[in-house]
Design a protein around this motif. Structure first.
Motif, PDB file in Angstrom:
ATOM      1  N   ASN A  37       0.922  -1.437   0.008  1.00  0.00           N
ATOM      2  CA  ASN A  37      -0.041  -0.066  -0.057  1.00  0.00           C
ATOM      3  C   ASN A  37       0.677   1.290  -0.033  1.00  0.00           C
ATOM      4  O   ASN A  37       2.034   1.317   0.607  1.00  0.00           O
ATOM      5  N   THR A  38       0.497   2.113  -0.904  1.00  0.00           N
ATOM      6  CA  THR A  38       0.876   3.668  -0.903  1.00  0.00           C
ATOM      7  C   THR A  38       0.866   4.327   0.371  1.00  0.00           C
ATOM      8  O   THR A  38      -0.173   4.132   1.141  1.00  0.00           O
ATOM      9  N   ILE A  39       1.814   5.175   1.056  1.00  0.00           N
ATOM     10  CA  ILE A  39       1.617   5.927   2.091  1.00  0.00           C
ATOM     11  C   ILE A  39       1.604   7.472   1.729  1.00  0.00           C
ATOM     12  O   ILE A  39       1.961   7.778   0.577  1.00  0.00           O
ATOM     13  N   TYR A  40       0.903   8.383   2.516  1.00  0.00           N
ATOM     14  CA  TYR A  40       0.600   9.569   1.906  1.00  0.00           C
ATOM     15  C   TYR A  40       1.361  10.521   3.042  1.00  0.00           C
ATOM     16  O   TYR A  40       1.507  10.473   4.281  1.00  0.00           O
ATOM     17  N   PHE A  41       1.488  12.060   2.491  1.00  0.00           N
ATOM     18  CA  PHE A  41       1.990  13.002   3.467  1.00  0.00           C
ATOM     19  C   PHE A  41       1.368  14.057   3.251  1.00  0.00           C
ATOM     20  O   PHE A  41       0.538  14.420   2.496  1.00  0.00           O
ATOM     21  N   ASP A  42       1.278  15.044   4.488  1.00  0.00           N
ATOM     22  CA  ASP A  42       0.652  16.241   4.643  1.00  0.00           C
ATOM     23  C   ASP A  42       1.342  17.334   3.976  1.00  0.00           C
ATOM     24  O   ASP A  42       2.508  16.862   3.364  1.00  0.00           O
ATOM     25  N   PHE A  43       0.890  18.417   3.518  1.00  0.00           N
ATOM     26  CA  PHE A  43       1.553  19.470   2.303  1.00  0.00           C
ATOM     27  C   PHE A  43       2.643  19.970   3.258  1.00  0.00           C
ATOM     28  O   PHE A  43       2.724  20.297   4.534  1.00  0.00           O
ATOM     29  N   ASP A  44       3.866  20.092   2.214  1.00  0.00           N
ATOM     30  CA  ASP A  44       5.106  20.699   2.748  1.00  0.00           C
ATOM     31  C   ASP A  44       5.553  19.935   3.999  1.00  0.00           C
ATOM     32  O   ASP A  44       6.241  20.451   4.711  1.00  0.00           O
ATOM     33  N   LYS A  45       5.403  18.544   4.137  1.00  0.00           N
ATOM     34  CA  LYS A  45       5.713  17.731   5.285  1.00  0.00           C
ATOM     35  C   LYS A  45       6.437  16.470   4.854  1.00  0.00           C
ATOM     36  O   LYS A  45       6.148  16.094   3.936  1.00  0.00           O
ATOM     37  N   PHE A  46       7.473  15.769   5.500  1.00  0.00           N
ATOM     38  CA  PHE A  46       8.068  14.419   5.117  1.00  0.00           C
ATOM     39  C   PHE A  46       7.924  13.681   6.370  1.00  0.00           C
ATOM     40  O   PHE A  46       8.506  12.594   6.344  1.00  0.00           O
ATOM     41  N   ASN A  47       7.346  14.044   7.640  1.00  0.00           N
ATOM     42  CA  ASN A  47       7.189  13.346   8.874  1.00  0.00           C
ATOM     43  C   ASN A  47       6.060  12.210   8.617  1.00  0.00           C
ATOM     44  O   ASN A  47       5.184  12.268   7.876  1.00  0.00           O
ATOM     45  N   ILE A  48       6.157  10.990   9.070  1.00  0.00           N
ATOM     46  CA  ILE A  48       5.426   9.915   8.699  1.00  0.00           C
ATOM     47  C   ILE A  48       4.195  10.000   9.588  1.00  0.00           C
ATOM     48  O   ILE A  48       4.170  10.167  11.007  1.00  0.00           O
ATOM     49  N   ARG A  49       2.974  10.219   9.261  1.00  0.00           N
ATOM     50  CA  ARG A  49       1.718  10.190   9.723  1.00  0.00           C
ATOM     51  C   ARG A  49       1.286   9.054  10.324  1.00  0.00           C
ATOM     52  O   ARG A  49       1.935   7.782   9.951  1.00  0.00           O
ATOM     53  N   PRO A  50       0.479   9.031  11.389  1.00  0.00           N
ATOM     54  CA  PRO A  50      -0.198   7.869  11.866  1.00  0.00           C
ATOM     55  C   PRO A  50      -0.749   6.709  11.348  1.00  0.00           C
ATOM     56  O   PRO A  50      -0.257   5.430  11.210  1.00  0.00           O
ATOM     57  N   ASP A  51      -1.532   7.176  10.157  1.00  0.00           N
ATOM     58  CA  ASP A  51      -1.998   6.273   9.175  1.00  0.00           C
ATOM     59  C   ASP A  51      -0.811   5.613   7.940  1.00  0.00           C
ATOM     60  O   ASP A  51      -0.772   4.452   8.113  1.00  0.00           O
ATOM     61  N   ALA A  52       0.185   6.369   8.108  1.00  0.00           N
ATOM     62  CA  ALA A  52       1.338   6.039   7.189  1.00  0.00           C
ATOM     63  C   ALA A  52       2.179   4.848   7.930  1.00  0.00           C
ATOM     64  O   ALA A  52       2.546   3.843   7.256  1.00  0.00           O
TER      65      ALA A  52
END
Length: 640
Positions: free
Chosen positions: A524-539
């Protein structure tokens, strides 16, 4: 007067007397016919035919008598002569076609129906001629119903069996008990009464088994239906209550539905219902699953044919409202009756207006997308239906056992009750899933084999990876799933010794990707917030799945990482941001135990591979479009 003249005078008088006698006989036959005393009328018409008096008319009336008596053998015998008469009304072509159908002479029946149509006769859209392949399809269809023995039939008419709490309630004209002298003119049998017996009893049922209480009268009573709590009964009866018989303007006693209540073991407190009327019939009551709706047959105003299926709502206070015709999918210009509703809300009914095997056939409705919508109907086929009358269908709450009635050959009486057990259609079903990311695989090929290795079915999964195949009972099977990018998977299963109520067997299949494939969309692909590169909880949840797969299930799997941005910002800035996203993804996997050697590369590609190609930096795009581009994807390079 000379002797010669006197002799001639006597002959004239004798002829006149004979003619007058025959006229009186015809009037008597017609009177009996109009009073529905068809047995007696047939005898008189037979005498007129033998005496060659108004023979063509008497022959037509005689044939019609046997039609009303539901005797297609004798009806066809006389219609065969009738249709050869000069200037015969073309309706007799149609009547002859129906009688032949009752004798299973389907080819001849079609010929006379065609002659009827060619002569200007109008056939309604539900007539049996609309499907030339109907007969063959019915007799070659897989049998679901199997007949069982019934011990409580008599030499008279028995029908309307209804089972509840181990008791069977049914309607019968068997009454030969004390003081019974009255006969029903239509068929010269005693009037109908309601009887009750133990469902498992093999003892004879006689007048001692009549329903206790006030339901049975001196006229016709039954059939019945009872509420789930066993306290309220709805039943058919002639328009007769409190010892008063009411007739309509034509002198006929119509049918009504009455309500009775169980008091100290007896059915009493008889109520005449508001849905009844003196000028039309209301009969054959049936209740839906929660006792909130009463179905019935009626020829009231608004009926499409001889009689239709109707229903009304039963309000909490017992009042009835919203009398409604079920509609033209069920009802035809002919006759429909004997409704029944099973636990799943399916309406069963009898009709001689739909495509059938003979006279009355039993049908079931097919629901539409809306639960209350009837989309179509289906003929129950053999052995429930025959070339004769088949009616008063009942199914127990288990959906497996029940009763119906028929006047088919080799029965004990004119109408007999038949018990059945049902073996519902059985199917194997399941979902084909990707073994890596648990996503369904659409359009996977499914092949079913029997225990001899012979292919018996083939299909593809739908867009949700689902399949369903009808199978036989008491068989061993093997089912195989394959798809070009995956390794085949199979399951063996059996339909032997399973419960009759069971209608499906589950067989899910997992497909593993073929090794050394350049790209697979299983991780599965993971996604990021705008202008961010930190790993989100869903990722993080998706990355944990990848760690688990690479650690426990596929210890030799090798992957590469590719990261991207949406088109906002400069190209150089987005290149750096995508690299940061690739690095954070890589570091997460390494920190959770993945060997760096199993990740061949982790690169950023900025905005150069947009998913939403029409959503550039200078356009007003929706946030979900931008989100699709802010991603990291995983490519499997090696599985072993």
């Amino acid at each position: 007067m000379k002797f010669k003249d006197f002799k001639l005078f006597c002959i004239v008088i004798l002829i006149s007397f004979t003619a007058f006698s025959q006229q009186g006989k015809q009037r008597r036959a017609d009177t009996l016919f109009n009073k529905f005393s068809f047995v007696k009328a047939a005898k008189v018409y037979q005498e007129l035919v033998q005496n060659n008096y108004n023979k063509d008319y008497a022959m037509r009336q005689l044939a019609d008598c046997y039609t009303f008596l539901r005797d297609p053998r004798n009806a066809a015998r006389y219609y065969k002569t009738v249709v050869k008469q000069e200037h015969v009304p073309i309706e007799y072509y149609y009547k002859y076609a129906q009688a032949l159908r009752g004798l299973k002479k389907y080819d001849e029946s079609e010929e006379w129906l065609k002659r009827y149509k060619d002569s200007g006769g109008v056939v309604n859209k539900n007539d049996f001629s609309k499907d030339a392949n109907f007969i063959s399809s019915i007799f070659t269809a897989k049998q679901q119903y199997f007949l069982d023995r019934v011990y409580f039939n008599s030499k008279f008419s028995d029908f309307g069996a209804f089972e509840q709490n181990g008791k069977v309630y049914f309607t019968s004209s068997r009454d030969e008990g004390l003081g019974i002298k009255r006969l029903y003119g239509w068929n010269e049998q005693p009037f109908l009464d309601v009887y009750v017996t133990d469902a498992k009893s093999k003892k004879n049922v006689d007048y001692n088994n009549k329903l206790p209480g006030d339901v049975n009268s001196v006229y016709h009573d039954g059939p019945v239906t009872i509420t789930k709590d066993g306290q309220t009964m709805y039943f058919s009866r002639n328009n007769f209550n409190e010892d008063i018989e009411t007739k309509d303007r034509k002198g006929l006693t119509n049918m009504k539905i009455y309500r009775a209540h169980l008091v100290d073991g007896k059915w009493t407190n008889i109520e005449d219902l508001s849905i009844n009327g003196n000028s039309f019939s209301t009969q054959h009551p049936a209740l839906n699953n929660d006792d909130t709706r009463l179905y019935f047959a009626s020829d009231r105003k608004g009926t499409l044919g001889g009689s239709d299926i109707w229903y009304c709502d039963i309000n909490p206070d017992g009042t009835l409202s919203n009398v409604t015709n079920v509609g033209p999918i069920v009802n035809t210009p002919n006759a429909e009756g004997f409704p029944f509703i099973n636990n799943e809300g399916v309406l069963f009914f009898s009709s001689d207006g739909h495509v059938g095997l003979g006279l009355l056939d039993i049908f079931a409705t097919i629901k539409g997308e809306n639960e209350d919508e009837i989309a179509s109907i289906i003929n129950l086929g053999t052995p429930v239906n025959s070339s004769m009358d088949d009616f008063s269908f009942f199914m127990n709450p288990n959906g497996i056992t029940g009763y119906f009635a028929s006047n088919r050959k080799n029965g004990r009486g004119s109408d007999d009750i038949y018990a059945y057990h049902r073996e519902p259609e059985l199917h194997v079903e399941g979902v084909v899933t990707d073994a890596i990311n648990t996503k369904p695989i659409p359009f996977a090929r499914i092949t079913l084999f029997n225990d001899k290795g012979e292919q018996v079915a083939y299909m593809e999964t739908d867009e949700k990876g689902y399949y369903q195949i009808n199978i036989d009972r008491n068989q061993d099977y093997k089912i195989v799933a394959n798809q070009d990018k995956y390794i085949d998977d199979y399951r063996t299963f059996t339909s032997k010794n399973i419960q009759t109520e069971l209608t499906s067997i589950r067989a899910n299949l997992l497909l593993n990707p073929k090794p050394n494939v350049v790209k697979l969309a299983e991780l599965n692909t993971i996604y990021f917030d705008f202008d961010k590169f930190n790993i989100r909880p869903d990722a993080a949840k998706e990355l944990d799945k990848i760690v688990d797969l690479m650690t426990n299930k596929y210890p030799d799997m090798v992957i590469r990482i590719e990261s991207y941005t949406d088109p906002r910002g400069t190209e150089s800035y987005n290149d750096k941001l995508s690299v940061d996203r690739a690095n954070s993804t890589y570091e997460y996997l390494i920190s959770n135990g993945i060997d760096p050697a199993r990740i061949t590369s982790h690169k950023g590609f900025g905005e150069r591979k947009l998913i939403t190609m029409d959503c550039g930096d200078d356009k007003n795009c929706k946030e979900e479009q931008y989100q699709l581009n802010r991603r990291t994807k995983f490519i499997v390079e090696k599985m072993e």
